[in-house]
Design an enzyme around this catalytic site. Structure first.
Site, PDB file in Angstrom:
ATOM      1  N   THR A 294       8.138  20.624  33.276  1.00  0.00           N
ATOM      2  CA  THR A 294       6.688  20.435  33.324  1.00  0.00           C
ATOM      3  C   THR A 294       6.036  21.237  34.452  1.00  0.00           C
ATOM      4  O   THR A 294       6.683  21.550  35.452  1.00  0.00           O
ATOM      5  CB  THR A 294       6.394  18.932  33.527  1.00  0.00           C
ATOM      6  N   ASP A 295       4.745  21.491  34.295  1.00  0.00           N
ATOM      7  CA  ASP A 295       3.986  22.153  35.380  1.00  0.00           C
ATOM      8  C   ASP A 295       3.773  21.214  36.573  1.00  0.00           C
ATOM      9  O   ASP A 295       3.452  21.660  37.677  1.00  0.00           O
ATOM     10  CB  ASP A 295       2.626  22.667  34.864  1.00  0.00           C
ATOM     11  N   GLU A 296       3.959  19.898  36.341  1.00  0.00           N
ATOM     12  CA  GLU A 296       3.653  18.934  37.412  1.00  0.00           C
ATOM     13  C   GLU A 296       4.580  19.071  38.612  1.00  0.00           C
ATOM     14  O   GLU A 296       4.269  18.560  39.684  1.00  0.00           O
ATOM     15  CB  GLU A 296       3.711  17.504  36.858  1.00  0.00           C
TER      16      GLU A 296
ATOM     17  N   TYR B  24       7.329  10.497  38.500  1.00  0.00           N
ATOM     18  CA  TYR B  24       7.685  11.281  37.300  1.00  0.00           C
ATOM     19  C   TYR B  24       7.979  12.728  37.666  1.00  0.00           C
ATOM     20  O   TYR B  24       9.047  13.263  37.358  1.00  0.00           O
ATOM     21  CB  TYR B  24       6.562  11.214  36.254  1.00  0.00           C
TER      22      TYR B  24
ATOM     23  N   LYS C  50      11.480  14.955  37.587  1.00  0.00           N
ATOM     24  CA  LYS C  50      11.619  16.196  36.809  1.00  0.00           C
ATOM     25  C   LYS C  50      12.016  17.349  37.738  1.00  0.00           C
ATOM     26  O   LYS C  50      12.839  18.187  37.376  1.00  0.00           O
ATOM     27  CB  LYS C  50      10.312  16.540  36.077  1.00  0.00           C
TER      28      LYS C  50
END
Ligand code: NAD
Ligand code: DAU
Length: 354
Positions: free
Chosen positions: A133-135, A159, A163
């Site tokens: 993810t970009d997060e 989260y 990741k």
């Protein structure tokens, strides 16, 4: 030669879209490993059950003996790893499951795949693609340039931290063991089969049910939206064209504020649905912000565009309209998800949020 692919989390939102994309475009064995938890839905892939090439296994990616046996029995040469706890709000309510599935589960899969790859003499065409993810890159201010593949990691939620941990493991397996891992970091996806805890399907359902539309904070947070079909096509391209150890950012070049999306959904529903209990825009309610809420995400996708020739194909306006139509035309699909678990989650998260 066709691949023998294991798709983890293949009964979830992006995973099930990818399973369909793969089966439509490629030959060969397709095995899905999914715990079929609250977000994993057998119905998402039930149309494939009659095909001999397809197998759905209900199981946990943290179950090392199960994973090892499956890779061996199915002679898997390619893993596309989607399985994860994926919702930021749930990670704030209960982070333990995120560390377990996202970190320990990814480690378990990497170890099992390393053993299989070694036992077969380290074939050069084996691949382990880790979907991320970009997060992991943190949050951008309004004027910051988009995230690139070399932006330092700065995850802000349990989260995204879990990741990030799993990304680092996938990276380390390439650098230490030479195992052919690939990592993709993608922005926010939308489209059919998304579980109604995420912004777009949640707003669609609440409009249809006449429930309030909870906008966090001032509604000015920005996400870079990509249609799930474009994400699936990008993963396919990375799997076939990238070199082992490569990392690619994927995104829609499409930054939109949350409140603008909610307004668009209200207007689309008003146009397309004939049976709305209330006027959608009247349902918009500003609620207490998400703790640690990232302000803005945006992806620089120039590497995948230039090096692999992939670009997003969907226009957001058209994609959003199609998505609204999908939720309108597939009411049985989402009505079946409105379980006690979902109601409990919803009341817990939104009930005490003035
Ligand atoms: P999702 O929650 O819809 O699906 C996750 C799937 O994983 C579900 O089918 C679930 O049952 C399965 N799963 C969960 N724990 C498991 C376990 N222990 N063992 C086996 N299966 C398990 O999520 P999604 O939105 O489809 O996201 C898929 C992947 O893509 C995730 O890794 C997520 O981090 C990543 N991602 C998502 C987005 C997005 O916008 N949704 C964007 C970028 C990356
Ligand atoms: O950026 C990629 C990520 O996108 C993925 O890695 C995650 O798996 C996926 O869940 C998604 O994370 P977000 O937190 O961005 O998505 P979500 O749909 O939960 O929220 C989108 C934005 O909308 C965010 O700024 C929070 C806001 N929001 C969300 C909900 C559910 C609201 O204002 N109200 C809501 O009820």
């Amino acid at each position: 030669m066709s691949k023998r692919i294991l798709i983890t989390g293949g009964a979830g939102f992006i995973g099930s879209n990818f399973v369909h994309h793969w089966c439509e475009n490629h030959e060969g064995r397709v095995v899905v490993l999914d715990i079929l938890g609250y977000a994993g839905n057998e119905a998402n892939v039930s149309d494939l059950a009659s095909q001999d090439r397809f197998r759905l296994v209900k199981g946990d990616i943290c179950d090392a003996p199960l994973v090892a046996k499956l890779l061996e029995a199915e002679k898997i040469d390619t893993v596309v790893h989607f399985a994860a706890e994926s919702h930021v709000d749930r990670s704030i309510l209960g982070p333990a499951a995120f560390v377990q599935t996202n970190v320990v589960g990814t480690f378990t899969l990497l170890e099992a795949f390393r053993n299989r790859w070694n036992s077969e003499g380290q074939p050069s065409d084996y691949r382990f693609l880790h979907v991320s993810t970009d997060e992991v890159y943190g949050s951008l201010e309004a004027d910051d340039p988009p995230f690139t593949e070399t932006t330092p990691y700065a995850p802000n939620s349990p989260y995204s931290a879990s990741k990030a941990g799993s990304d680092h493991l996938a990276r380390a397996y390439f650098h230490t063991y030479g195992m052919p891992t690939l990592i993709t970091n993608c922005s926010n996806n939308y489209g059919p089969y998304q579980f109604p805890e995420k912004l777009i399907p949640l707003m669609c359902l609440n409009i249809l049910l006449g429930k309030s539309l909870p906008v966090y904070g001032d509604g000015q947070n920005v996400r870079d939206w990509l249609h799930v079909s474009d994400h699936c096509a990008a993963i396919d391209v990375v799997l076939h064209q990238a070199n082992p150890g490569d990392v690619y950012n994927i995104g829609g070049n499409n930054q939109v504020k949350n409140l603008d999306i909610v307004h668009s959904l209200c207007d689309l529903m008003s146009e397309l649905a004939s049976d709305l209990p209330k006027s959608p825009r009247d349902l918009i309610t500003f609620v207490t912000d998400r703790p640690g809420h990232d302000r803005r995400y945006a992806m620089d996708i120039s590497n995948i565009q230039k090096e692999l020739g992939w670009s997003p194909a969907y226009n957001f306006e058209k994609g959003l309209r199609q998505t609204v139509e999908w939720y309108l035309n597939n009411r049985e699909w989402w009505q079946a998800l409105l379980s006690e678990e979902y109601k409990g989650y919803y009341d817990n998260l939104y009930g005490n949020r003035p």
